[in-house]
Enzyme design. Structure first.
Site, short mmCIF file in Angstrom:
data_model
loop_
_atom_site.label_atom_id
_atom_site.label_comp_id
_atom_site.label_asym_id
_atom_site.label_seq_id
_atom_site.Cartn_x
_atom_site.Cartn_y
_atom_site.Cartn_z
N ARG A 198 9.91 -0.43 -38.66
CA ARG A 198 9.68 0.95 -39.11
C ARG A 198 10.92 1.51 -39.80
O ARG A 198 10.82 2.35 -40.70
CB ARG A 198 9.21 1.84 -37.96
CG ARG A 198 8.58 3.13 -38.46
CD ARG A 198 7.99 3.97 -37.34
NE ARG A 198 6.60 3.71 -37.04
CZ ARG A 198 5.56 4.17 -37.75
NH1 ARG A 198 5.76 4.93 -38.81
NH2 ARG A 198 4.33 3.88 -37.39
N GLU B 280 5.46 12.62 -34.28
CA GLU B 280 6.81 12.17 -34.60
C GLU B 280 7.45 12.82 -35.83
O GLU B 280 8.66 13.05 -35.84
CB GLU B 280 6.80 10.65 -34.80
CG GLU B 280 6.49 9.91 -33.52
CD GLU B 280 6.26 8.43 -33.76
OE1 GLU B 280 5.25 8.08 -34.38
OE2 GLU B 280 7.10 7.64 -33.33
N1 LUZ Z 1 4.83 1.69 -31.43
C1 LUZ Z 1 4.44 0.53 -31.99
C2 LUZ Z 1 5.16 2.75 -32.17
O1 LUZ Z 1 4.19 -0.43 -31.27
N2 LUZ Z 1 4.33 0.46 -33.32
C3 LUZ Z 1 4.62 1.48 -34.14
O2 LUZ Z 1 4.50 1.36 -35.34
C4 LUZ Z 1 5.07 2.68 -33.54
N3 LUZ Z 1 5.42 3.72 -34.29
C5 LUZ Z 1 5.85 4.81 -33.71
C6 LUZ Z 1 5.94 4.88 -32.33
N4 LUZ Z 1 5.59 3.87 -31.58
MO1 MOS Z 2 6.29 6.65 -29.38
S1 MOS Z 2 8.17 6.38 -30.13
O1 MOS Z 2 5.23 7.03 -30.49
O2 MOS Z 2 6.00 6.01 -27.95
#
Ligand code: LUZ
Ligand code: MOS
Length: 768
Positions: free
Chosen positions: A304, A706
């Site tokens: 990400r 987020e």
């Molecule tokens: N968790 C995940 C996440 O496993 N993949 C993601 O792309 C993600 N993005 C934001 C927060 N948690």
């Molecule tokens: Mo989250 S960082 O979307 O658990």
């Protein structure tokens, strides 16, 4: 509609893990964690602890009936240490006693023989030694190597950010008990019930069908319980399985702070090329992520970072490389933004540095390079329905950006002991799990014969209001009052194979499944009404619990209809499955269409620095945010305020400090400062951008969890600008958080000739 939880929270009636009535015979658990950050585990001395009052049993790796493995992406993380220890606080033994104080007292009597091995805390050192969690990844667009020749200006530098403690009010914990037939039920404070179920089954050497995980709600998660609730759930389940007794394990705050992972610190090198008219032409960036001692979610977080490396700007030539570096810190993990904020901090630092070298305001560069429809992200997705310019212009007009900057300049001309700085922070955040397969969800909806409705989904309520949203979706789709709908606990026997509540996508994914289930039920009931009343199906609808025929009240309402359907043996239950359409990603090319859509917005942040003390106030944050068509504006505004303040804290005051032995020094709230009411900007103005929303968003209300955290980055640059208003020759390092200590040194300390490249991205201090 109010947040369903509001009244219960205010009265203290809402149930959390620790409020679940404790069964007779419950044992209480405490964890013995490694005292050293790296070494060979030669032996454990458990005798004194075994004889301590109330102690029933002490479990170690040898007692695990199945596989001693809880790694989610890479199988590199034992539940209990075996052979080696890799970070301070790594769980080594589980003490089970009659009371919680007895278990904790006994932990203190345990000793371990550990032959020390070299400790790494710095990700650049780890990378140099080849200590990588996964192979590096590179995203590419165009060709920076040839583009440099066309650039009028080339700016190079380094940026680094510290970690961040999640500080959920409810610490990690679980309550497990044996069930009939050799199974185990685990009440867990987790964002990922299926992750707890899967790893518990693996550790116990049994099937997932024998492990039931149930979640009522969390007292906060923020990513800290996306993967890392598993350890405590599996440990409690291990105790319950081995002893056939209920076991409760709740971490004391101090253990939670030192044993669990946090947001990843990063240290990164950038090179940015601009044309004479301030167009961004080329960008090269290398990210070094401090992953800690095991993979956990680090490879996904790393990914990400790459996705968000250019924030909301179009740069035609990009080369972004990211290393996930293994160090001897607790494994770092998901935290709101999930690597995105780290990537965005670097491009914003590069732009700030370019602005100061060229003598222009950073916002001149930002504004000229905003994304536009038809362009392409470095990962191949086309830019569509882009609100970058709309949100920027709306903010610039509503908040009178030019006049505001002029006022700040005037203030600075007439003040010496206080200086002001302004920064604009535009954001773009991709919505979806970057791992395509995770973008699926299910809902189970029961209509009871009295017309009330029970809804189960995979969504976990953690204060973000998702239950209220699910009730709204169900009530709207069925045409009934929200008061008839109950959101059930999140339970793996009712909704299976869930993705964690994460990635800002929980309301979208689970809400779409609820909508589909309710649409099917409504259609079935309308067909039944058509049969019963001899009416045309096409003309029937239900609104406010009244069945309408071509817009006029028909001779039945919701309750009568449900009852009559039951007596005619029409099914009143539906289970729906939703998968986000059109997502794919090819990791061999690093191209695809990973996101359902993007969320945009623009914030303006003003800070005032006390030039004598180095302290500062964040005076105002005014922002324009793309909510789409919000159907819960109160909840969504709350997410903006909470996310923003969490971002401000990360950028300004939250400073995690590990020493060279890998020990967390800022291990209590006396040494780790988080934002409080007084840190919230006096002016916090949230404007809703007028947009149609997106069809992939639930009821066209865009994901909001987020994205707002990244508005907080603006605070760093606003404070930095204020420092430079006092001392124009100062070049504060791009090193977050910008604490009052750093501000003071930049106001009055020696001027560094070159920007130092320091360590872990968390301040490293000599071992004491
Ligand atoms: N968790 C995940 C996440 O496993 N993949 C993601 O792309 C993600 N993005 C934001 C927060 N948690
Ligand atoms: Mo989250 S960082 O979307 O658990």
């Amino acid at each position: 509609m109010h947040n369903l939880d509001a009244a219960g929270h205010v009265r203290g009636e809402s149930q959390y893990l620790d409020d679940i009535p404790v069964q007779r015979g419950t044992l209480h658990a405490a964890v013995y964690g490694s005292p050293l950050a790296h070494g060979v585990l030669q032996g454990l001395h458990l005798e004194r602890a075994r004889r301590a009052p109330g102690v029933v049993r002490i479990l170690t790796a040898a007692d695990i009936p199945g596989e001693n493995q809880i790694g989610g992406i890479v199988p590199d993380e034992p539940l209990l240490a075996e052979g080696h220890v890799h970070f301070q606080g790594q769980p080594v033994a589980l003490v089970l006693a009659e009371t919680e104080p007895q278990a904790r007292a006994a932990v203190k009597l345990i000793e371990a023989d550990i032959s020390p091995l070299p400790i790494i805390t710095d990700p650049r050192v780890a990378a140099a030694q080849g200590e990588l969690i996964v192979p590096p990844r590179t995203f590419r667009l165009g060709d920076p190597a040839t583009a440099w020749a066309e650039c009028a200006h080339i700016i190079e530098g380094t940026a680094e950010n510290g970690g961040q403690e999640h500080l959920y009010i409810e610490t990690q914990g679980a309550y497990a008990y044996p069930t009939d037939g050799g199974g185990v039920r685990v009440h867990s404070s987790t964002q990922g019930p299926t992750a707890v179920q899967r790893h518990t089954a693996r550790v116990l050497g049994t099937g997932m069908h024998k492990v039931e995980v149930d979640v009522v709600r969390l007292g906060g998660g923020f990513g800290g319980k996306e993967d890392q609730a598993t350890t405590w759930g599996a440990l409690a389940a291990l105790g319950a399985y081995v002893l056939r007794k209920p076991v409760k394990l709740v971490l004391p705050r101090h253990d939670d702070l030192r044993m669990t992972g946090k947001r990843h610190p990063y240290t990164s090198d950038f090179k940015l090329g601009l044309s004479a008219d301030l167009k961004l032409l080329a960008y090269e960036v290398t990210f070094y992520q401090n992953a800690g001692a095991a993979a956990d979610l680090s490879p996904a977080v790393l990914e990400r970072t790459l996705f968000h490396a250019c924030n909301t700007y179009f740069i035609p030539n990009v080369r972004a490389t990211a290393y996930s570096c293994r160090t001897n810190l607790p494994p770092n993990t998901a935290f709101r933004g999930f690597g995105g904020p780290q990537g965005m901090f670097v491009i914003e630092s590069a732009i700030a540095k370019a602005a100061e070298q060229l003598g222009v305001p950073a916002y001149d560069i930002q504004r000229r390079n905003l994304l536009q429809d038809g362009q392409v992200f470095p990962y191949g997705q086309r830019v569509q329905d882009c609100n970058a310019t709309q949100s920027w212009q709306t903010a610039a007009e509503k908040f009178q950006l030019e006049q505001w900057q002029a006022e700040v300049d005037r203030f600075n001309q007439t003040h010496y002991t206080r200086k002001r700085g302004l920064a604009v922070m535009p954001i773009c955040f991709g919505i979806s799990f970057t791992k395509t397969a995770m973008n699926q969800a299910r809902a189970l909806v029961h209509i009871y014969t009295d017309g009330t409705v029970g809804v189960s989904t995979g969504a976990v309520e953690m204060g973000q209001g998702v239950n209220t949203k699910m009730v709204q979706v169900a009530a709207r789709t069925l045409g009934i009052s929200p008061g008839r709908v109950r959101l059930e606990t999140t339970n793996t026997t009712r909704v299976a194979n869930t993705s964690p509540s994460a990635a800002s996508a929980t309301a979208d994914l689970n809400g779409k499944a609820v909508e589909m289930a309710c649409q099917a039920l409504r259609a079935r009931l309308m067909r039944h009404a058509a049969d019963e009343l001899k009416l045309q199906y096409e003309g029937l609808e239900i609104r406010d619990e009244q069945v309408l025929d071509a817009g006029r009240p028909a001779d039945t309402d919701w309750e009568k209809l449900v009852s009559s359907a039951y007596w005619k043996r029409v099914s009143l239950t539906e289970n729906a499955h939703y998968a986000t359409p059109d997502l794919w990603f090819d990791q061999t090319q690093e191209k695809g269409n990973p996101f359902a859509y993007h969320v945009y917005g623009t914030a303006v942040v003003q800070a005032t620095v006390d030039t004598v003390r180095g302290t500062y106030d964040l005076d105002a944050v005014r922002l324009v945010h793309d909510f789409g068509q919000s159907f819960t504006p109160g909840i969504d505004r709350g997410q903006i305020e909470g996310g923003l303040v969490q971002g401000l804290g990360w950028m300004t005051m939250e400073e995690l400090i590990y020493n060279q032995e890998g020990r967390l020094l800022s291990n209590a709230l006396s040494t780790y400062k988080v934002p409080d009411l007084y840190s919230v900007p006096a002016v916090l103005d949230v404007e809703f951008l007028e947009t149609p929303g997106h069809p992939n968003a639930i009821l066209r209300a865009k994901a909001v969890g987020e994205p707002p955290l990244m508005y907080g980055l603006g605070a760093y640059f606003a404070i930095r600008n204020a420092v430079r208003a006092f001392r124009p020759e100062a070049r504060p390092a791009f090193s977050a958080p910008i604490t009052p200590e750093k501000v003071l040194l930049n106001l009055h300390g020696p001027l560094p000739t070159t920007q130092p490249v320091t360590s872990a991205g968390s301040a490293a201090v000599p071992a004491s």
